[in-house]
Structures are given as C-alpha cells and as structure tokens.
Motif scaffolding. Structure first.
Motif, PDB file in Angstrom:
ATOM      1  N   GLY A   1       1.510   3.967  10.050  1.00  0.00           N
ATOM      2  CA  GLY A   1       1.607   5.178   9.275  1.00  0.00           C
ATOM      3  C   GLY A   1       1.671   5.169   7.797  1.00  0.00           C
ATOM      4  N   ALA A   2       1.519   6.399   7.243  1.00  0.00           N
ATOM      5  CA  ALA A   2       1.369   6.286   5.674  1.00  0.00           C
ATOM      6  C   ALA A   2       2.484   5.442   4.978  1.00  0.00           C
ATOM      7  CB  ALA A   2       1.589   7.724   5.214  1.00  0.00           C
ATOM      8  N   LYS A   3       3.781   5.199   5.441  1.00  0.00           N
ATOM      9  CA  LYS A   3       4.615   4.698   4.787  1.00  0.00           C
ATOM     10  C   LYS A   3       4.304   2.913   4.966  1.00  0.00           C
ATOM     11  CE  LYS A   3       9.567   3.689   4.597  1.00  0.00           C
ATOM     12  NZ  LYS A   3      11.022   4.036   5.175  1.00  0.00           N
ATOM     13  N   PHE A   4       3.678   2.737   6.130  1.00  0.00           N
ATOM     14  CA  PHE A   4       3.322   1.125   6.217  1.00  0.00           C
ATOM     15  C   PHE A   4       2.145   0.676   5.412  1.00  0.00           C
ATOM     16  CE2 PHE A   4       0.343  -1.423   8.400  1.00  0.00           C
ATOM     17  CZ  PHE A   4       1.115  -2.623   8.332  1.00  0.00           C
ATOM     18  N   TRP A   5       1.329   1.717   5.545  1.00  0.00           N
ATOM     19  CA  TRP A   5       0.131   1.332   4.645  1.00  0.00           C
ATOM     20  C   TRP A   5       0.190   1.515   3.288  1.00  0.00           C
ATOM     21  CZ3 TRP A   5      -3.712  -1.460   6.275  1.00  0.00           C
ATOM     22  CH2 TRP A   5      -4.097  -1.355   7.751  1.00  0.00           C
ATOM     23  N   LEU A   6       1.192   2.375   2.655  1.00  0.00           N
ATOM     24  CA  LEU A   6       1.510   2.435   1.280  1.00  0.00           C
ATOM     25  C   LEU A   6       2.126   1.144   0.928  1.00  0.00           C
ATOM     26  CD1 LEU A   6       1.720   4.408  -1.178  1.00  0.00           C
ATOM     27  CD2 LEU A   6       3.971   4.770  -0.526  1.00  0.00           C
ATOM     28  N   SER A   7       3.174   0.257   1.726  1.00  0.00           N
ATOM     29  CA  SER A   7       3.567  -0.949   1.440  1.00  0.00           C
ATOM     30  C   SER A   7       2.561  -1.938   1.277  1.00  0.00           C
ATOM     31  CB  SER A   7       4.585  -1.225   2.272  1.00  0.00           C
ATOM     32  OG  SER A   7       4.148  -1.690   3.719  1.00  0.00           O
ATOM     33  N   VAL A   8       1.513  -1.762   2.346  1.00  0.00           N
ATOM     34  CA  VAL A   8       0.451  -3.008   2.269  1.00  0.00           C
ATOM     35  C   VAL A   8      -0.587  -2.678   0.810  1.00  0.00           C
ATOM     36  CG1 VAL A   8      -1.906  -3.612   3.288  1.00  0.00           C
ATOM     37  CG2 VAL A   8       0.096  -3.011   4.689  1.00  0.00           C
ATOM     38  N   MET A   9      -0.643  -1.432   0.620  1.00  0.00           N
ATOM     39  CA  MET A   9      -1.482  -1.029  -0.588  1.00  0.00           C
ATOM     40  C   MET A   9      -0.806  -1.675  -2.012  1.00  0.00           C
ATOM     41  SD  MET A   9      -4.553  -0.054   0.348  1.00  0.00           S
ATOM     42  CE  MET A   9      -4.376  -1.024   1.592  1.00  0.00           C
ATOM     43  N   ASN A  10       0.597  -1.388  -1.968  1.00  0.00           N
ATOM     44  CA  ASN A  10       1.444  -1.869  -3.166  1.00  0.00           C
ATOM     45  C   ASN A  10       1.371  -3.215  -2.989  1.00  0.00           C
ATOM     46  OD1 ASN A  10       1.908   0.750  -4.286  1.00  0.00           O
ATOM     47  ND2 ASN A  10       3.622   1.190  -2.655  1.00  0.00           N
ATOM     48  N   GLU A  11       1.335  -4.031  -1.935  1.00  0.00           N
ATOM     49  CA  GLU A  11       1.312  -5.491  -1.985  1.00  0.00           C
ATOM     50  C   GLU A  11       0.164  -6.092  -2.832  1.00  0.00           C
ATOM     51  OE1 GLU A  11       0.770  -8.912   1.116  1.00  0.00           O
ATOM     52  OE2 GLU A  11       2.437  -7.526   1.602  1.00  0.00           O
ATOM     53  N   LEU A  12      -1.144  -5.432  -2.219  1.00  0.00           N
ATOM     54  CA  LEU A  12      -2.400  -5.922  -2.640  1.00  0.00           C
ATOM     55  C   LEU A  12      -2.441  -5.689  -4.044  1.00  0.00           C
ATOM     56  CD1 LEU A  12      -4.827  -4.650   0.002  1.00  0.00           C
ATOM     57  CD2 LEU A  12      -3.980  -6.662  -0.484  1.00  0.00           C
ATOM     58  N   LYS A  13      -1.742  -4.586  -4.745  1.00  0.00           N
ATOM     59  CA  LYS A  13      -1.902  -3.969  -6.289  1.00  0.00           C
ATOM     60  C   LYS A  13      -1.080  -5.126  -6.903  1.00  0.00           C
ATOM     61  CE  LYS A  13      -2.642  -0.933  -9.236  1.00  0.00           C
ATOM     62  NZ  LYS A  13      -4.010  -0.041  -9.565  1.00  0.00           N
ATOM     63  N   ASN A  14       0.014  -5.439  -6.451  1.00  0.00           N
ATOM     64  CA  ASN A  14       1.111  -6.566  -7.020  1.00  0.00           C
ATOM     65  C   ASN A  14       0.484  -7.788  -7.103  1.00  0.00           C
ATOM     66  OD1 ASN A  14       3.097  -4.420  -7.405  1.00  0.00           O
ATOM     67  ND2 ASN A  14       3.932  -4.860  -5.615  1.00  0.00           N
ATOM     68  N   ARG A  15      -0.417  -8.050  -6.207  1.00  0.00           N
ATOM     69  CA  ARG A  15      -1.018  -9.439  -6.104  1.00  0.00           C
ATOM     70  C   ARG A  15      -2.496  -9.598  -6.964  1.00  0.00           C
ATOM     71  NH1 ARG A  15      -1.865 -10.350   0.030  1.00  0.00           N
ATOM     72  NH2 ARG A  15      -2.762 -12.287  -0.719  1.00  0.00           N
ATOM     73  N   GLY A  16      -2.573  -8.324  -7.527  1.00  0.00           N
ATOM     74  CA  GLY A  16      -3.629  -8.560  -8.642  1.00  0.00           C
ATOM     75  C   GLY A  16      -4.927  -7.769  -8.452  1.00  0.00           C
ATOM     76  N   VAL A  17      -5.066  -6.783  -7.335  1.00  0.00           N
ATOM     77  CA  VAL A  17      -6.181  -6.038  -6.853  1.00  0.00           C
ATOM     78  C   VAL A  17      -6.027  -4.775  -7.733  1.00  0.00           C
ATOM     79  CG1 VAL A  17      -7.539  -4.834  -5.286  1.00  0.00           C
ATOM     80  CG2 VAL A  17      -6.322  -7.205  -4.713  1.00  0.00           C
ATOM     81  N   ASP A  18      -6.910  -4.776  -8.590  1.00  0.00           N
ATOM     82  CA  ASP A  18      -6.770  -3.491  -9.451  1.00  0.00           C
ATOM     83  C   ASP A  18      -7.764  -2.189  -9.101  1.00  0.00           C
ATOM     84  OD1 ASP A  18      -5.202  -4.455 -11.428  1.00  0.00           O
ATOM     85  OD2 ASP A  18      -6.597  -5.154 -12.878  1.00  0.00           O
ATOM     86  N   ASP A  19      -8.770  -2.615  -8.379  1.00  0.00           N
ATOM     87  CA  ASP A  19      -9.699  -1.449  -7.994  1.00  0.00           C
ATOM     88  C   ASP A  19     -10.505  -1.880  -6.658  1.00  0.00           C
ATOM     89  OD1 ASP A  19     -11.240   0.696  -7.946  1.00  0.00           O
ATOM     90  OD2 ASP A  19     -12.314   0.399  -9.760  1.00  0.00           O
ATOM     91  N   ILE A  20     -10.825  -0.852  -5.851  1.00  0.00           N
ATOM     92  CA  ILE A  20     -11.651  -1.131  -4.693  1.00  0.00           C
ATOM     93  C   ILE A  20     -12.426   0.277  -4.607  1.00  0.00           C
ATOM     94  CG2 ILE A  20     -11.409  -1.015  -2.122  1.00  0.00           C
ATOM     95  CD1 ILE A  20      -8.671  -2.169  -2.211  1.00  0.00           C
ATOM     96  N   PHE A  21     -13.931  -0.267  -4.569  1.00  0.00           N
ATOM     97  CA  PHE A  21     -14.657   1.084  -4.531  1.00  0.00           C
ATOM     98  C   PHE A  21     -14.832   1.871  -3.094  1.00  0.00           C
ATOM     99  CE2 PHE A  21     -17.377  -1.378  -7.776  1.00  0.00           C
ATOM    100  CZ  PHE A  21     -16.619  -1.112  -8.767  1.00  0.00           C
ATOM    101  N   ILE A  22     -15.034   0.903  -2.159  1.00  0.00           N
ATOM    102  CA  ILE A  22     -15.167   1.698  -0.819  1.00  0.00           C
ATOM    103  C   ILE A  22     -14.061   0.961   0.178  1.00  0.00           C
ATOM    104  CG2 ILE A  22     -16.482   2.373   1.074  1.00  0.00           C
ATOM    105  CD1 ILE A  22     -18.737   2.003  -1.108  1.00  0.00           C
ATOM    106  N   ALA A  23     -13.341   1.604   1.062  1.00  0.00           N
ATOM    107  CA  ALA A  23     -12.516   1.030   2.106  1.00  0.00           C
ATOM    108  C   ALA A  23     -13.112   1.400   3.536  1.00  0.00           C
ATOM    109  CB  ALA A  23     -11.036   1.372   1.984  1.00  0.00           C
ATOM    110  N   CYS A  24     -13.501   0.735   4.183  1.00  0.00           N
ATOM    111  CA  CYS A  24     -14.058   0.841   5.633  1.00  0.00           C
ATOM    112  C   CYS A  24     -13.187   0.655   6.703  1.00  0.00           C
ATOM    113  CB  CYS A  24     -15.423   0.117   5.606  1.00  0.00           C
ATOM    114  SG  CYS A  24     -16.611   0.117   4.458  1.00  0.00           S
ATOM    115  N   CYS A  25     -12.747   1.669   7.535  1.00  0.00           N
ATOM    116  CA  CYS A  25     -11.767   1.197   8.458  1.00  0.00           C
ATOM    117  C   CYS A  25     -12.291   2.302   9.808  1.00  0.00           C
ATOM    118  CB  CYS A  25     -10.470   1.810   8.198  1.00  0.00           C
ATOM    119  SG  CYS A  25     -10.322   3.361   7.485  1.00  0.00           S
ATOM    120  N   ASP A  26     -11.332   2.237  10.689  1.00  0.00           N
ATOM    121  CA  ASP A  26     -11.369   2.922  11.929  1.00  0.00           C
ATOM    122  C   ASP A  26     -10.203   3.976  12.221  1.00  0.00           C
ATOM    123  OD1 ASP A  26     -12.300   3.749  14.659  1.00  0.00           O
ATOM    124  OD2 ASP A  26     -11.238   2.310  15.455  1.00  0.00           O
TER     125      ASP A  26
END
Length: 406
Positions: A215-240
């Motif tokens: 759900g959105a809450k779970f994915w928000l925590s994942v995205m924030n984790e990536l941000k905190n680990r140094g990922v500043d930008d992603i051009f394209i996210a591919c998913c199903d």
C-alpha cells in the motif's frame, strides 16, 4: 601459488585407490593436517618473535610450552590438530581461534547449502547434517548450523543499510510471494525487490523488503529509506501495478515517471482469451505497444477496441485505465524504450529465487526468508559482469534529456 605436476606426482605416489586419497587416513586429510599444523607453527613463531631452538628466545619472557590436541571440522572431514601453546598463555591462533571447532572454509559450505534453499527447519537441518556427514564424514549439530547461518543476518542488516548512489536512471520493482510461519501460523508474505540500473548500466539490487500487504504507506517507507541512503533521483521506475507505489514515489521523487510493465499487461489481457484467438489478439496488441508514436498507439488501441470489444471488452478497458502509465515509454527514443519496455531484468532474477523458495512449503520465520534470499541474490549478482544491452546509447539520450539532473 601454482602446484607443480612433479609435486602432485610425488604426493600421489603409492595412492592406488580412491580410499588412499579420500579415506579416513587418506592423502587429503593428511595434507589438511600437515598444512594446518605448519601454519599454526608459523603463527607461534610470529607471536614469539623467534624460531624453535633459536638462542634469541633466551630470557625473552615467553617460550613454547608443548601442544594440545584439538579435533576440528574441515571440508575433508574431522581432523585432529596439534595446537602449539606458549608459557604465558597469550598465543591466540588465527587459523583455528579459541573456542572454534572448524577450519576456515567449512562455514562457507554450510552457507552455500543454505543459499540453495536448505533452511534450518528441523527437516532441512537433517538434510544439511546428512549431506555433510555423507560428503565429508563430519557430524554437526542443528545448533551449530544455526549459529553459522545466523551470522549471515549481520551481513543482511549491513547490506540493507549501505549507502547507495545518488542517481539511478532506471529502477525496476517486483514482488515475490513466500510462505512464512513467523507468527506461529503459515501466512503468505510478499518480498519486494528494487533493482537499480546505475549510470554505467550495471545492475545493483538496492534492497529487500517484506510485508504482508502492500500500500501507499508501505511504499512511502521504502522510498524514504532509499532517499535516506543517498538516492537523490530516479528518472524512470518500472513496475507491475504495485498498489500505492505511484503515489508514494511521486511524494518522495516528484520528477520520477512510473512505467507499468507492458509484458504484464499483455499477460493480463490474454488470461481469459480462447487459445485459438490468442495469436491473433496478441498480434493486434503488438500494434499498440509497438507503435512508433503515442498517437499511433492510441489509434491502434481504438482499432483494437472496435474489433474485439464485442467479445473481450475488458481488454481495451484495462489498457485505457492504465494508459497514462503504460504509455510513458513513448516519451523516449528507441534506445531508452528498450531499457524500460519491460521488467524482465528483475523478473529473471525473481525466477532464480523462485527455484529456491518453491522447494520449501514454508519458512520457519521471516528471518529465514531474508537469509536465504540474500545469499541467493549474492550468488546471482556474481553473474552481473556486463552493462545491460543498449545502455550506452540510452545513457547518451538520458544525458541530453535530463542534463539538469545529472
């Protein structure tokens, strides 16, 4: 250091049967013992600072004090070693540390078995025990196996929190379903994987996350984790079609575009189609996603609907409902389309993981799941030696399109 054929001939002189090499008193076990004891003597010499019987040891304050026997496990079976001692009791060998009962390399064999899907449940512990006893003549306890594999969790935690690159032009996301008995009852658990493509076109698994529901809450925590680990930008996210993912990534990375997997969409479209019609419908769908421009694709979708809506109205309805995110790749040139067209890059990885997880009806707990998947991914990543296909021209296009973000 290479071993000469002459030395091998000398070692094998008098060995007339496999037993002479692999048996209880065979060559391999004798070599293991001799080499290990020679290393231990060298460690003692380095510790004391003088060789045996050297006058430099006179009045040095410490000296050799005999040896003690210790049986250790090795990949060639149990080996009895003579461990040197010093009079002050300060010598701590590195080859076989105090309290350890195995030579280096034995733990790796257990971990390799674990990585192939042998978990430490009662039944599979017996699998590992039986294998080690049959292959190496070594008896190990379930507790010992657990101790070895538990050490992997420290690696998992460190890996999951390691710093990441600032930019990943493309990130693929997918889900793997496993069965875990973590709460005492076997339940389906979803393990989500994020596979990044860095600016050199190399694959890099960014992380593993487990959740019972998405759900959105779970994915928000994942995205924030990536941000905190140094990922500043992603051009394209591919998913199903991950539930809540587009909203979450847009909240953390508002400039990132979400491309739904075309292959998944095709599979969904053909799920309820009569097998006699599949080839024809698949060909008509290809006119949509294979179009040169978005306008041509939209016209092909209209043509498809007029042809097939009378028999299969849900197909065009599904494409139209997801069109905004299915059609993202039309914004890019051919070089980039080939990189984001499908989530095959991560699906092939998931396929290798499923070969391991499907051999077990369930895992004892969530930790066991993470250990097995981490080890399996570690093995799979060794094959990632080349950039993905067509990456150089794709990256050249990215540098032009996103010059202000690189």
């Amino acid at each position: 250091m290479p071993i000469s054929d002459k030395l091998i001939d000398q070692l094998l002189d008098g060995c007339d049967s496999p037993e002479d090499i692999l048996g209880e008193a065979g060559l391999l076990k004798q070599l293991t013992k001799k080499v290990a004891e020679r290393v231990l003597e060298a460690e003692m010499e380095a510790h004391l600072g003088y060789a045996p019987n050297d006058s430099a040891g006179n009045n040095s304050g410490n000296s050799r004090n005999g040896k003690t026997k210790k049986t250790v496990r090795s990949i060639n079976g149990d080996v009895e070693l003579d461990i040197p001692r010093d009079r002050n009791g300060s010598f701590e060998p590195k080859l076989v540390r105090k309290g350890e009962r195995q030579l280096n390399g034995f733990d790796e064999r257990i971990i390799a078995l674990y990585a192939r899907g042998m978990t430490t449940r009662d039944m599979t512990t017996r699998d590992i025990q039986a294998y080690l006893e049959e292959a190496y003549g070594v008896e190990v306890s379930p507790t010992f196996i657990s101790q070895v594999t538990n050490a992997v969790m420290d690696e998992v935690k460190a890996w999951q929190h390691r710093p990441l690159a600032k930019l990943y032009p493309v990130v693929y996301l997918d889900c793997l379903v496993v069965r875990s008995r973590d709460s005492g009852v076997v339940q389906n658990k979803s393990v989500y994987l994020a596979l990044g493509i860095n600016t050199d076109g190399e694959k890099e698994l960014l992380g593993l996350w487990m959740a019972q529901t998405e759900g959105a809450k779970f994915w928000l925590s994942v995205m924030n984790e990536l941000k905190n680990r140094g990922v500043d930008d992603i051009f394209i996210a591919c998913c199903d079609g991950l539930k809540g993912f587009p909203e979450a990534i847009e909240a953390v990375y508002p400039k990132t575009q979400v491309q739904l997997c075309i292959v998944h969409q095709i599979r969904h479209s053909l799920r309820y189609v009569n097998w006699k019609q599949r080839k024809t419908i698949a060909a008509d769908l290809k006119l949509i996603y294979g179009a040169a421009t978005r306008a041509e694709a939209e016209q092909a979708l209209e043509n498809f609907a007029s042809t097939w809506d009378s028999e299969h109205p849900t197909i065009s309805r599904s494409w139209r409902a997801n069109w905004e995110r299915l059609s993202v790749f039309f914004d890019y040139p051919v070089e980039i389309r080939k990189a984001i067209y499908t989530t095959n890059a991560i699906e092939s990885l998931n396929a290798s993981l499923r070969k391991i997880t499907k051999t077990r009806r369930s895992f004892p707990n969530d930790e066991a799941v993470m250990k097995v998947l981490y080890l399996a991914l570690h093995q799979a990543s060794k094959k990632w030696t080349m950039p993905i296909r067509n990456w150089k021209p794709a990256m050249a296009q990215f540098e032009i399109i996103y010059q202000d973000r690189i």
